[in-house]
Design a protein around this motif. Structure first.
Motif, PDB file in Angstrom:
ATOM      1  N   GLY A 352      14.480  20.535  12.657  1.00  0.00           N
ATOM      2  CA  GLY A 352      13.255  20.306  11.709  1.00  0.00           C
ATOM      3  C   GLY A 352      13.515  19.157  10.885  1.00  0.00           C
ATOM      4  N   ALA A 353      14.400  18.065  11.519  1.00  0.00           N
ATOM      5  CA  ALA A 353      14.616  16.822  10.646  1.00  0.00           C
ATOM      6  C   ALA A 353      14.100  15.897  11.795  1.00  0.00           C
ATOM      7  N   GLY A 354      13.327  14.959  11.476  1.00  0.00           N
ATOM      8  CA  GLY A 354      12.973  13.789  12.204  1.00  0.00           C
ATOM      9  C   GLY A 354      13.047  12.611  11.470  1.00  0.00           C
ATOM     10  N   PRO A 355      12.798  11.466  12.256  1.00  0.00           N
ATOM     11  CA  PRO A 355      13.054  10.202  11.529  1.00  0.00           C
ATOM     12  C   PRO A 355      11.918  10.047  10.770  1.00  0.00           C
ATOM     13  N   GLU A 356      11.755   8.944   9.656  1.00  0.00           N
ATOM     14  CA  GLU A 356      10.722   8.845   8.873  1.00  0.00           C
ATOM     15  C   GLU A 356       9.433   8.074   9.591  1.00  0.00           C
ATOM     16  N   ASP A 357       9.739   7.403  10.408  1.00  0.00           N
ATOM     17  CA  ASP A 357       8.312   6.759  11.348  1.00  0.00           C
ATOM     18  C   ASP A 357       7.783   7.679  12.422  1.00  0.00           C
ATOM     19  N   PHE A 358       8.538   9.159  12.550  1.00  0.00           N
ATOM     20  CA  PHE A 358       8.132  10.317  13.339  1.00  0.00           C
ATOM     21  C   PHE A 358       8.095   9.706  14.838  1.00  0.00           C
ATOM     22  N   SER A 359       8.999   8.891  15.013  1.00  0.00           N
ATOM     23  CA  SER A 359       9.188   8.058  16.380  1.00  0.00           C
ATOM     24  C   SER A 359       9.702   9.349  17.209  1.00  0.00           C
ATOM     25  N   ASN A 360       9.941  10.559  17.052  1.00  0.00           N
ATOM     26  CA  ASN A 360      10.464  11.689  17.779  1.00  0.00           C
ATOM     27  C   ASN A 360       9.196  12.356  18.281  1.00  0.00           C
ATOM     28  N   LEU A 361       8.323  12.087  17.859  1.00  0.00           N
ATOM     29  CA  LEU A 361       6.674  12.621  18.454  1.00  0.00           C
ATOM     30  C   LEU A 361       6.278  11.898  19.472  1.00  0.00           C
ATOM     31  N   GLY A 433       2.181  -0.382   9.214  1.00  0.00           N
ATOM     32  CA  GLY A 433       2.823  -1.192  10.333  1.00  0.00           C
ATOM     33  C   GLY A 433       3.318  -0.398  11.517  1.00  0.00           C
ATOM     34  N   TRP A 434       3.850   0.676  11.117  1.00  0.00           N
ATOM     35  CA  TRP A 434       4.215   1.646  12.465  1.00  0.00           C
ATOM     36  C   TRP A 434       2.900   2.314  12.917  1.00  0.00           C
ATOM     37  N   SER A 466      13.232  -4.962   7.922  1.00  0.00           N
ATOM     38  CA  SER A 466      14.643  -4.128   8.509  1.00  0.00           C
ATOM     39  C   SER A 466      14.154  -3.060   9.226  1.00  0.00           C
ATOM     40  N   CYS A 467      13.120  -2.233   8.802  1.00  0.00           N
ATOM     41  CA  CYS A 467      12.854  -1.207   9.616  1.00  0.00           C
ATOM     42  C   CYS A 467      12.158  -1.683  10.946  1.00  0.00           C
ATOM     43  N   ALA A 468      11.371  -2.675  10.734  1.00  0.00           N
ATOM     44  CA  ALA A 468      10.691  -3.172  12.217  1.00  0.00           C
ATOM     45  C   ALA A 468      11.804  -3.795  13.074  1.00  0.00           C
TER      46      ALA A 468
END
Length: 583
Positions: A352-361, A433-434, A466-468
């Motif tokens: 139930g915990a994913g990265p902020e940018d939802f890259s797990n989807l 950006g994402w 930095s996120c990018a």
């Protein structure tokens, strides 16, 4: 000597009157029982209607509870499921059942007010009226019985006086015939006989008067008083019968009045059922769960018979791309790849915990999540701006009218709102950006981080950039660990790079003129001078940047507001002379 009639002469008439009195009393008793039975029937009907209203209320309550039980919970996953036509139809059914329950409540209320309450009041009035009529009847009956008793007493007195007069007459005659009796005794017996005869005459007169009075009263009783009382009782009973019939009619009318509304509720349920679209629901499921992944290609053959020339396949389960070797390809240009749904992402979904940018989807799901996040942040920004505008107006009012408040008291709050708005805007830029990466706005993988850096580096050089830089996006918009490992190992060539190495340059879609000088200091941007004419190869996608080309080797992004764009709808991959365009 006066001859008096014997009292037995009138005995027949008096006995007949007595019989009529007893019969009249019996009829009153029968009527009293019958009218009491009628009231009992009315009260029984009232109880029946009252129980019906309780059933209606209970049924309505159960229907409402049932509808409420199956209503979707707010801000829950269950509420999201009601976007399908079938579930919306079910929701409409629940709402209509709520209205349906309301009609049963109307039935209960109307029956209570129009039948139960009215009949209860009428029963009380009916009891009072019945009591009054039978009171009058008993009073009349008691009066005629009193007259009858007086007549009986007068008759018995007359009978007694007549018998005593007969005995006195016989005694006088006996004394008068006896020669041994003195004249004084005979005279005394004669006077006694005359006195008894006089008393008998008086009793006769009294009895005759009483009899006449009784007959008159009896006639009045049986031909006037009793018929009037019976008539009133009959009218009372008929009103009761009519009233209970009207109540039964009202009972049916109350139900009939809600039938049209209940019919509308059922029509709405039918309409909702007919609105169920299986094709639309299926398409919504497809849109909701489509991943955006391309089906994997063919797995390349790996020849293990030649150990020194072993081919490394990107699509193998061992993921042996990290050894830094690149061998010739056996198949087509596009190698087979595994879908980028790696185990790490599955585990994060389970926890139930994913990265902020939802890259797990998957890409499509990630795009939707990012779009929802952007919309949510924009709504928050709008709320903060509305609050700031309201406080600004309040401050202006305080400035114009100092007696209403201190204008400086809102400065701190205005500063907080400004900081909140700035933070939210930075968040929006980061998620946009994402989102741009996922939507494939950038043509090549190598240029995506450059463009993002060019757009957001000036606004948030520490956070957004930095996120990018920390993440490397794949063509489908999802992030994988393998890609970052490839970058660290500096693999000379990957299958991903091969797909874009032979890509033809983007065609020209128009021209533009630089309105201002722009120093393209960030990677992915290009510097332009004011008045310079350039080619447009990619128009603004909504992020505020336009991709231009100076020559075959120089191209990059510039702010859309810095150039004036002339798009050519029939543009081909041919460079028009810029001098002609400038003319």
């Amino acid at each position: 000597m006066v001859s008096l009639p014997h009292p037995s002469v009138l005995h027949g008439a008096v006995s007949a009157s007595c019989l009529c009195c007893r019969k009249g009393k019996d009829q009153f008793d029968n009527l009293e029982k019958h009218t009491q039975w009628g009231i009992d029937v009315l009260e029984k009907y009232i109880k029946f209607v009252k129980e019906r209203t309780e059933i209606e209320l209970s049924y309505a309550k159960q229907l409402r509870n049932l509808s409420k039980k199956y209503q979707p919970k707010k801000n829950s996953k269950e509420e999201e499921e009601y976007r399908y036509t079938s579930t919306r139809a079910f929701l409409a059914t629940l709402n209509e059942m709520n209205d349906y329950a309301g009609q049963h409540e109307v039935i209960s209320e109307n029956m209570t007010s129009l039948i139960t309450a009215e009949l209860t009041r009428y029963v009380q009035e009916l009891k009072q009226e019945r009591k009054s009529h039978f009171h009058d009847g008993r009073k009349a009956q008691q009066h005629i019985e009193t007259c009858w008793k007086q007549l009986e007493a007068s008759k018995r007195r007359f009978e007694r006086d007549c018998k005593e007069a007969d005995r006195a007459q016989q005694y006088f005659e006996k004394m008068d015939a006896d020669i041994n009796v003195t004249k004084a005794d005979v005279e005394k017996a004669r006077q006694q006989a005359q006195l008894r005869h006089q008393m008998a005459e008086d009793s006769k007169a009294e009895y005759s008067s009483t009899l006449q009075k009784f007959n008159s009263e009896q006639h009045e009783h049986y031909y006037t008083h009793i018929p009037n009382i019976f008539q009133k009782i009959q009218e009372m009973e008929e009103r009761r019968i009519v009233r209970i019939g009207e109540s039964m009619k009202t009972f049916a009318e109350v139900d009939r009045q809600v039938i049209p509304i209940i019919g509308k509720c059922l029509d709405e349920i039918t309409k909702a059922a007919e609105s169920v679209d299986h094709k639309n629901d299926s398409q919504m499921v497809i849109e909701a769960f489509k991943s955006g992944f391309e089906p994997p290609g063919d797995v390349d053959f790996e020849d293990f018979t030649q150990p020194m020339k072993r081919t490394v396949s990107e699509s193998s389960l061992s993921n042996s791309r990290g050894d830094g070797k690149s061998e010739p390809k056996f198949g087509s240009k596009s190698k087979g790849k595994l879908w980028p749904f790696i185990k790490k992402n599955k585990l994060s979904l389970k926890l139930g915990a994913g990265p902020e940018d939802f890259s797990n989807l998957p890409p499509e799901q990630r795009r939707k999540k990012l779009q929802q996040k952007v919309d949510e942040l924009n709504r928050d920004i709008q709320k903060e701006m509305d609050s700031r505008d309201a406080l600004t107006k309040m401050k202006d009012v305080y400035i114009k009218n100092p007696q209403m408040g201190d204008a400086a008291s809102v400065d701190h709050r205005l500063a907080e709102l400004g900081q909140n708005i700035e933070k939210l805007r930075l968040e929006v830029q980061k998620f946009e950006g994402w989102l741009a990466e996922v939507e494939g706005r950038l043509p090549a993988r190598s240029e995506q981080p450059r463009r993002q850096s060019g757009v957001y580096e000036a606004q948030n050089p520490s956070g957004v950039n930095s996120c990018a830089q920390d993440r490397e996006s794949s063509p489908d918009g999802s992030y994988t660990e393998e890609q970052s490992q490839e970058t660290e190992m500096k693999v000379p060539a990957t299958d991903f790079d091969d797909e874009f190495d032979d890509e033809e340059p983007l065609p020209t879609i128009g021209t533009c003129k630089a309105l201002y000088t722009f120093e393209g200091q960030n990677e992915g941007t290009i510097s332009v001078a004011e008045g310079e004419l350039l080619y447009v190869i990619e128009e603004d996608k909504g992020d505020g940047w336009t991709r231009i080309r100076r020559n075959e080797d120089e191209e990059g992004y510039v702010p859309t507001s810095y150039v004036e764009v002339y798009l050519d709808k029939n543009a081909k991959d041919v460079h028009k002379p810029l001098q002609k365009i400038s003319e």
